[in-house]
Design a protein around this motif. Structure first.
Motif, PDB file in Angstrom:
ATOM      1  N   VAL A 202       0.995  -1.211   0.017  1.00  0.00           N
ATOM      2  CA  VAL A 202       0.024  -0.247  -0.160  1.00  0.00           C
ATOM      3  C   VAL A 202       0.745   1.371   0.005  1.00  0.00           C
ATOM      4  N   GLY A 203       1.892   1.172   0.773  1.00  0.00           N
ATOM      5  CA  GLY A 203       2.641   2.461   0.766  1.00  0.00           C
ATOM      6  C   GLY A 203       3.488   2.736  -0.265  1.00  0.00           C
ATOM      7  N   VAL A 204       4.229   1.785  -0.982  1.00  0.00           N
ATOM      8  CA  VAL A 204       5.040   1.842  -2.214  1.00  0.00           C
ATOM      9  C   VAL A 204       4.024   1.931  -3.390  1.00  0.00           C
ATOM     10  N   GLY A 205       3.100   0.796  -3.577  1.00  0.00           N
ATOM     11  CA  GLY A 205       2.322   0.786  -4.712  1.00  0.00           C
ATOM     12  C   GLY A 205       1.467   1.822  -4.920  1.00  0.00           C
ATOM     13  N   MET A 206       0.880   2.496  -3.759  1.00  0.00           N
ATOM     14  CA  MET A 206      -0.307   3.355  -3.846  1.00  0.00           C
ATOM     15  C   MET A 206      -0.063   4.859  -3.488  1.00  0.00           C
ATOM     16  N   GLY A 207       1.226   4.846  -2.773  1.00  0.00           N
ATOM     17  CA  GLY A 207       1.827   6.308  -2.542  1.00  0.00           C
ATOM     18  C   GLY A 207       0.860   6.936  -1.160  1.00  0.00           C
ATOM     19  N   PHE A 208       0.748   6.057  -0.310  1.00  0.00           N
ATOM     20  CA  PHE A 208       0.214   6.452   0.891  1.00  0.00           C
ATOM     21  C   PHE A 208       1.013   6.973   1.800  1.00  0.00           C
ATOM     22  N   ARG A 209       0.805   8.046   2.586  1.00  0.00           N
ATOM     23  CA  ARG A 209       1.824   8.596   3.685  1.00  0.00           C
ATOM     24  C   ARG A 209       1.830   7.203   4.868  1.00  0.00           C
ATOM     25  N   GLN A 210       2.824   7.485   5.791  1.00  0.00           N
ATOM     26  CA  GLN A 210       2.925   6.576   6.772  1.00  0.00           C
ATOM     27  C   GLN A 210       1.632   6.817   7.910  1.00  0.00           C
ATOM     28  N   GLY A 211       1.380   7.781   8.184  1.00  0.00           N
ATOM     29  CA  GLY A 211       0.385   7.811   9.286  1.00  0.00           C
ATOM     30  C   GLY A 211      -1.134   7.218   8.468  1.00  0.00           C
ATOM     31  N   GLU A 212      -1.266   7.620   7.254  1.00  0.00           N
ATOM     32  CA  GLU A 212      -2.531   7.023   6.477  1.00  0.00           C
ATOM     33  C   GLU A 212      -2.484   5.514   6.398  1.00  0.00           C
ATOM     34  N   THR A 213      -1.333   5.148   6.090  1.00  0.00           N
ATOM     35  CA  THR A 213      -1.310   3.892   6.020  1.00  0.00           C
ATOM     36  C   THR A 213      -1.575   2.943   7.386  1.00  0.00           C
ATOM     37  N   LEU A 214      -0.909   3.399   8.194  1.00  0.00           N
ATOM     38  CA  LEU A 214      -1.035   2.728   9.649  1.00  0.00           C
ATOM     39  C   LEU A 214      -2.421   3.070  10.185  1.00  0.00           C
ATOM     40  N   GLY A 215      -3.192   4.018   9.628  1.00  0.00           N
ATOM     41  CA  GLY A 215      -4.250   4.473  10.365  1.00  0.00           C
ATOM     42  C   GLY A 215      -5.437   3.980   9.465  1.00  0.00           C
ATOM     43  N   LEU A 216      -5.388   3.088   8.427  1.00  0.00           N
ATOM     44  CA  LEU A 216      -6.281   2.493   7.647  1.00  0.00           C
ATOM     45  C   LEU A 216      -7.277   1.405   8.530  1.00  0.00           C
ATOM     46  N   ARG A 217      -8.459   1.822   8.480  1.00  0.00           N
ATOM     47  CA  ARG A 217      -9.568   0.754   9.164  1.00  0.00           C
ATOM     48  C   ARG A 217     -10.434   0.119   8.023  1.00  0.00           C
ATOM     49  N   TRP A 218     -10.722  -1.211   8.526  1.00  0.00           N
ATOM     50  CA  TRP A 218     -11.254  -1.951   7.690  1.00  0.00           C
ATOM     51  C   TRP A 218     -12.793  -1.408   7.382  1.00  0.00           C
ATOM     52  N   SER A 219     -13.227  -0.549   8.360  1.00  0.00           N
ATOM     53  CA  SER A 219     -14.404   0.090   8.010  1.00  0.00           C
ATOM     54  C   SER A 219     -14.600   0.933   6.735  1.00  0.00           C
ATOM     55  N   TYR A 220     -13.472   1.346   6.472  1.00  0.00           N
ATOM     56  CA  TYR A 220     -13.281   2.342   5.306  1.00  0.00           C
ATOM     57  C   TYR A 220     -12.691   1.483   4.148  1.00  0.00           C
ATOM     58  N   VAL A 221     -12.395   0.420   4.171  1.00  0.00           N
ATOM     59  CA  VAL A 221     -11.999  -0.481   2.846  1.00  0.00           C
ATOM     60  C   VAL A 221     -13.223  -1.269   2.194  1.00  0.00           C
ATOM     61  N   ASP A 222     -13.402  -0.766   1.068  1.00  0.00           N
ATOM     62  CA  ASP A 222     -14.479  -1.403   0.170  1.00  0.00           C
ATOM     63  C   ASP A 222     -13.951  -2.440  -0.925  1.00  0.00           C
ATOM     64  N   LEU A 223     -13.758  -3.523  -0.632  1.00  0.00           N
ATOM     65  CA  LEU A 223     -12.968  -4.512  -1.527  1.00  0.00           C
ATOM     66  C   LEU A 223     -14.111  -4.909  -2.582  1.00  0.00           C
ATOM     67  N   GLU A 224     -15.364  -4.803  -2.438  1.00  0.00           N
ATOM     68  CA  GLU A 224     -16.246  -5.086  -3.663  1.00  0.00           C
ATOM     69  C   GLU A 224     -15.876  -3.846  -4.695  1.00  0.00           C
ATOM     70  N   ALA A 225     -15.819  -2.604  -4.215  1.00  0.00           N
ATOM     71  CA  ALA A 225     -16.017  -1.524  -5.202  1.00  0.00           C
ATOM     72  C   ALA A 225     -14.302  -1.140  -5.361  1.00  0.00           C
TER      73      ALA A 225
END
Length: 465
Positions: A202-225
Motif C-alpha cells: 500500500v505504501g509503495v504501490g499506492m503512495g500512501f503516507r505513513q500515518g494514513e497507511t497505519l491508520g487505515l481501518r477495515w470500515s473504510y476499505v471497500d473490497l467490492e468497489a
C-alpha cells in the motif's frame, strides 16, 4: 480665560524641565477613562511632528491599544494557548510550542513586543545557523514568529509586524530520491518475506503516507468497489498534563543544570543530552497520573482532499483477502488479549503498528534489498508519483491519486528519469534532423563505351521514323 479646546485636539507646551511636551487624546481606555498619549522632544518642531504622526495613526484607526505591551515570550504563550490552538492540528501545535520554547523565547523572548526590531530577529537567526540548525529550521521559526506578530498587529498591540522587514535564510529544496522500477520490485520482494508485506504494498504501490497507511481501518476499505478511503491517520502526540500544578507534578524529573562532559545517563540518546529545564518547567507530562491527549492517536487528515477515496489496483485484492484471513487467525490466537481497533495493519494483539518500529523496518528492508539509504517519503509517495509518470499517467490524474490540492505540489513529487530524458532528446533530434535513409537503387554509370558509332546511331533513328 481662554476658551475650551475642541474634543480630540492635541496640546503642545514647553515644560519646566526644558523639554517640549505634546498630549494627544486617542479615545478611551477599557475602564472608560481618557486615553491620553504623551510625546516629548527638545524642539517645538520635533514634538509637533511626533504629535501629527500620532494623530494620523489615530484618525486612520491604526493606533496601538493603550497599556503596557507584553514581552515576546508573554505574547507567544498567549498566541499559542488561546489563538493558534483553535486552528492548528495537534502535531503542528506541538511543533509551534517546541520551536517557541527552544528558539524564540531564548532568542528574543525578553524584548517588549512593541520594541522588537528587525536587527533582533536577524541576530537570532544568525545564532541559530551558527549553532548548527538547518536553514529550513530557521525559516520555520521565522514563519511562526511572523504569524504571531501578524495577529498582534491585527489587534493593534503593535504598530508593525517587524518580521516582514526581515529576509529569512534561503533554503535548498530537498531533492527527492524515489525508487527506480527495479529498486521498487527488489524492495517489495524483500518485504514479501515479512508479515507486514501488505503494508508496504500500500505504501509503495499506492503512495500512501505513513500515518494514513497505519491508520487505515477495515470500515473504510471497500473490497467490492476496490476503494480505500483514508478517513483517519495514526499519529504520536505529545502528552499533556491533566493535573492542576504541572510544575510540581514533574518535580522529580526536573534537571536545571546541563549534563557533565561524557554523560553516561544519556549515552544512548541519538540527539545527545537533553537541554536543561527552564525555571518554571511544565514538561514531563508523560509521567502525570492524569495525563491526556497523547500517545498513539487516530486523527483526521490535514485537508479534506486527503480523505478522497483511492482506487485499489485489482491485482492487490487477493493479497488483501489473504491478509484479512491471517488477521482473523491472529485474533483467534490472541483471545481475550486482543484489543479491537479495526485497523488493517495491526500487531499480534490488535493494536496499531508503532510508527517508530515501522520506520526501523523500512531501513532494514533497504539493507536487505541492497538499496542505498533514503527517506521513507522517497520510498512511498515520491516513488508512486514517479513510476505513475513513467507509465504515461498524466499529471492531473497523479494529483488525484496522491490527493494533492495543487498540481504544483504534485510536480515536486515527480522526479524525471535520465533514461526518459535521453529518449525524449533523441526523438527531438530526429524531428529537426531526420536520420539518413537508405538510397533507392537506380541506374548506374557504365565505364565501357558503346561499340556503335555516331553515324550508326543516326541511321537507326532515321529508320525508326
Amino acid at each position: 480665560m481662554s476658551p475650551r479646546k475642541p474634543n480630540l485636539e492635541s496640546t503642545i507646551y514647553f515644560g519646566a524641565d526644558g523639554w517640549w511636551h505634546g498630549r494627544v487624546t486617542m479615545g478611551v481606555k477599557n475602564d472608560g477613562s481618557a486615553d491620553r498619549r504623551h510625546r516629548r522632544a527638545k524642539t517645538e518642531t520635533e514634538v509637533r511632528r511626533k504629535v501629527r504622526e500620532l494623530e494620523r495613526l489615530r484618525d486612520q484607526g491604526r493606533a496601538t491599544t493603550a497599556g503596557r505591551k507584553p514581552t515576546v515570550a508573554q505574547w507567544m504563550e498567549t498566541y499559542l494557548t488561546d489563538i493558534a490552538s483553535l486552528k492548528l492540528k495537534p502535531r503542528s501545535l506541538d511543533d509551534y510550542w517546541s520551536k517557541t520554547r527552544n528558539d524564540i523565547i531564548p532568542g528574543v523572548g525578553r524584548h517588549r513586543i512593541d520594541k522588537l526590531q528587525p536587527e533582533h530577529l536577524e541576530r537570532m537567526y544568525r545564532a541559530l545557523l551558527d549553532a548548527g540548525h538547518a536553514p529550513s529550521h530557521v525559516v520555520k521559526v521565522h514563519r511562526i514568529l511572523s504569524r504571531a506578530l501578524k495577529i498582534a498587529h491585527r489587534r493593534r498591540i503593535v504598530g508593525e509586524n517587524v518580521a516582514t522587514l526581515v529576509d529569512p535564510p534561503s533554503i535548498d529544496e530537498t531533492e527527492a530520491n524515489p525508487f527506480t522500477k527495479e529498486e521498487a520490485k527488489a524492495f517489495l520482494e524483500a518485504a514479501s518475506k515479512r508479515p507486514t508485506f501488505m503494508r508496504w504494498i500500500v505504501g509503495v504501490g499506492m503512495g500512501f503516507r505513513q500515518g494514513e497507511t497505519l491508520g487505515l481501518r477495515w470500515s473504510y476499505v471497500d473490497l467490492e468497489a476496490e476503494l480505500f478511503r483514508p478517513e483517519w491517520q495514526l499519529q504520536r502526540l505529545t502528552w499533556r498534563h491533566g493535573c492542576a500544578d504541572p510544575h510540581a507534578c514533574g518535580a522529580r524529573l526536573h534537571r536545571f543544570e546541563p549534563c557533565p562532559a561524557g554523560c553516561a545517563t544519556h549515552k544512548g540518546y541519538k540527539r545527545g543530552c537533553p537541554k536543561p529545564c527552564p525555571k518554571k518547567c511544565t514538561r514531563h507530562a508523560s509521567t502525570c497520573p492524569q495525563r491526556k491527549e497523547g500517545g498513539l492517536v487516530f486523527t483526521r487528515p490535514k485537508t479534506k482532499k486527503s480523505r478522497n477515496a483511492v482506487p485499489i489496483p485489482p491485482v492487490f485484492i487477493p493479497f488483501l483477502h489473504d491478509h484479512k484471513a491471517r488477521q482473523e487467525e491472529m485474533r483467534a490466537a490472541a483471545g481475550e488479549l486482543w484489543q479491537e481497533h479495526d485497523v488493517v495493519f495491526s500487531r499480534p494483539d490488535g493494536r496499531p503498528l508503532d510508527p517508530r518500529v515501522d520506520y526501523e523496518e523500512f531501513k532494514e528492508l533497504l539493507g536487505e534489498a541492497g538499496i542505498d539509504d533514503r527517506r521513507l517519503y522517497d520510498g512511498s509517495r515520491h516513488t508512486a508519483g514517479t513510476i505513475l509518470n513513467e507509465l504515461g499517467v498524466d499529471m492531473p490524474t497523479i494529483m488525484e491519486i496522491l490527493r494533492h490540492t495543487q498540481i504544483s505540489q504534485t510536480r515536486r513529487y515527480v522526479k524525471g528519469r535520465s533514461h526518459l530524458s535521453k529518449d525524449a532528446m533523441r526523438r527531438m533530434g530526429e524531428f529537426f534532423v531526420p536520420a539518413p535513409t537508405t538510397p533507392i537503387p537506380g541506374p548506374t554509370e557504365t565505364r565501357t563505351e558503346t561499340v556503335d558509332t555516331r553515324a550508326a546511331r543516326a541511321q537507326r533513328r532515321r529508320r525508326i521514323r
